[in-house]
Design a protein around this motif. Structure first.
Motif, short mmCIF file in Angstrom:
data_model
loop_
_atom_site.label_atom_id
_atom_site.label_comp_id
_atom_site.label_asym_id
_atom_site.label_seq_id
_atom_site.Cartn_x
_atom_site.Cartn_y
_atom_site.Cartn_z
N GLU A 5 0.91 -1.26 0.13
CA GLU A 5 0.39 -0.29 0.28
C GLU A 5 1.06 0.91 -0.03
O GLU A 5 0.55 2.23 -0.63
N GLN A 6 2.01 1.07 0.60
CA GLN A 6 2.69 2.38 0.71
C GLN A 6 3.67 2.57 -0.61
O GLN A 6 3.14 3.71 -0.64
N ILE A 7 3.54 1.20 -1.66
CA ILE A 7 4.67 2.29 -2.61
C ILE A 7 3.36 2.68 -3.66
O ILE A 7 3.48 3.98 -4.34
N GLY A 8 2.35 2.10 -2.79
CA GLY A 8 0.89 2.77 -4.28
C GLY A 8 0.91 4.31 -3.72
O GLY A 8 0.34 5.35 -4.67
N ARG A 9 0.22 4.68 -2.66
CA ARG A 9 0.97 5.89 -1.79
C ARG A 9 2.09 6.98 -2.51
O ARG A 9 1.86 7.94 -2.59
N ILE A 10 3.00 6.39 -2.51
CA ILE A 10 4.18 7.65 -2.87
C ILE A 10 4.05 7.33 -4.26
O ILE A 10 4.71 8.55 -4.05
N LEU A 11 3.56 6.49 -5.19
CA LEU A 11 3.33 6.65 -6.31
C LEU A 11 1.91 7.79 -6.75
O LEU A 11 2.80 8.98 -7.45
N LYS A 12 1.30 7.51 -5.77
CA LYS A 12 0.13 8.60 -5.86
C LYS A 12 0.81 10.37 -5.46
O LYS A 12 0.21 11.40 -6.08
N ASP A 13 1.43 9.88 -4.14
CA ASP A 13 2.25 10.92 -4.31
C ASP A 13 2.92 12.12 -5.03
O ASP A 13 3.13 13.81 -4.57
#
Length: 189
Positions: A5-13
């Motif tokens: 989930e953190q990877i997805g958040r970093i990409l989105k951020d």
């Protein structure tokens, strides 16, 4: 929040959004890093024992940087490597994320049985052969098996070839004859 989930958040951020695709892509290296501490060992659900080019804790190597540049572009690659490392995202998590979200897999031709099994399971996979050993192996199996794969060849992104202009043209600025189809097939942004 788990690391996936953190990877997805970093990409989105970082304002990186992607279209999902069913197209399977294989980044095929030659062999695992000689330094075993830089090898990303995968779990039994992954098609390869060791993921090519991705380091376990995002230790910066030329190979990792080149592959990240392929997917995300030069500026984004620098930012993402730093953020993944600072967020303790593992190479294994990143490789699994790309596999489950984008059908991108990392293997080494030294795992011949796993490569053969992967290509049998994914007869329409696009293959990026990184270096002569992987190019030679794929050419060899193409002679014996009928498959509909698109094969792209590129120099190995290792540090011993990084001083050559051909490596810079192919991996950093993507200004060589095969650049356009490689970017169209493998770039995520």
């Amino acid at each position: 929040m788990n690391n996936i989930e953190q990877i997805g958040r970093i990409l989105k951020d970082n304002n990186l959004s992607f279209d999902k695709t069913d197209e399977v892509r294989l980044i095929l290296g030659q062999s695992p890093y000689p330094d075993t501490s830089k090898r990303t060992i995968m779990n039994s659900n992954y098609p390869f024992s060791v993921a090519a080019f991705v380091t376990p804790s995002f230790e910066e190597t030329i190979q990792l940087f080149c592959v990240m540049n392929l997917f995300f572009g030069l500026d984004n690659a620098k930012i993402l490597i730093k953020e993944f490392k600072n967020s303790n995202v593992s190479g294994q998590d990143f490789v699994c994320y790309l596999g489950s979200n984008f059908n991108i897999f990392f293997g080494n031709v030294s795992e011949k049985n796993n490569v053969s099994n992967f290509l049998t399971s994914h007869p329409n996979a696009n293959i990026l052969c990184c270096g002569r050993a992987s190019q030679k192996y794929i050419k060899y199996i193409k002679n014996f098996k009928i498959f509909n794969k698109r094969v792209f060849n590129i120099v190995y992104p290792g540090s011993f070839t990084f001083s050559k202009s051909s490596t810079v043209k192919q991996w950093l600025v993507f200004s060589h004859a095969n650049s356009e189809p490689i970017l169209k097939t493998f770039r995520l942004v």
